[in-house]
Scaffold this active site. Structure first.
Site: not given
Ligand code: GLN
Length: 209
Positions: A95, A151, A187, A189
């Site tokens: 992410c 997320i 994710h 994890e």
């Molecule tokens: N929205 C976050 C970003 O742009 C990333 C979200 C996450 O790592 N769960 O940095």
């Protein structure tokens, strides 16, 4: 996913000694540490260039990409990370980690490490999917679909120069592999499915030789 260099049937003599780092500046660090323990490798929290020297592979966890990109500079980790990536150390970004590893971020001039030849779009799935679970088909991953936890996730807008998309949601890339580098929009994890951690550990093992 592509086959790693080492035979699948090889015994696992060096596994216990593999040290896999988790960048520990900000984000969901402890969940990765637990998943690595489940894969029977030694997890290491990486905060300094010294810590980085001591590991065979590194996970950059989820969090906030602008914050972590700044912290990487402040903690003098950006350059050594770059050097280790160039000389073949496996790095996996989840992410935010994938955003930090990307060459480009859509519509933003935020600093990134420029490791993965992809352009990512932050918070791309929209408000209604701020948090969602999606069963994913992943190229080369056997068995049931992988539970993808998203997320405020980025998607991969485009990929070039050896970056290969391994999984899609609604036609948008959510997992990428490029030689020693791996990126996921989701994710692993945060699930109890350790298949992607196990795959990354195999990459680390193969790179160590
Ligand atoms: N929205 C976050 C970003 O742009 C990333 C979200 C996450 O790592 N769960 O940095």
């Amino acid at each position: 996913m592509p086959a790693t260099k080492k035979s699948e049937t090889a015994k696992e003599p060096s596994k216990g000694r593999l040290r896999v780092g988790v960048l520990a500046l900000q984000g969901d660090i402890e969940e990765h540490i637990a998943a690595l323990r489940a894969c029977k490798v030694e997890p290491v929290r990486v905060k300094t260039p010294e810590d980085l020297k001591s590991v065979d592979g590194l996970i950059i966890p989820g969090g906030e990409s602008t914050t972590v990109a700044n912290l990487l500079e402040r903690f003098q980790l950006a350059k050594p990370l770059h050097d280790r990536a160039r000389t073949g150390m496996p790095i996996w970004g989840t992410c935010m980690g994938m955003i930090v590893m990307a060459d480009k971020v859509v519509g933003a001039k935020q600093p990134t490490l420029g490791l993965l030849h992809i352009e990512v779009k932050r918070n791309a799935f929209g408000r209604q999917t701020e948090s969602a679970e999606e069963p994913l088909e992943i190229e080369g991953l056997d068995g049931k679909p992988f539970p993808g936890v998203f997320i405020r996730a980025p998607w991969i807008e485009s990929a070039w120069g050896g970056a290969h998309i391994l999984s899609y949601v609604d036609g948008k890339g959510v997992m990428v592999w490029q030689k020693n580098l791996l990126g996921t929009s989701f994710h692993p994890e945060l699930t109890d499915d350790t298949r992607i951690h196990a795959y990354f550990v195999k990459m680390v093992e193969a790179a160590k030789g």
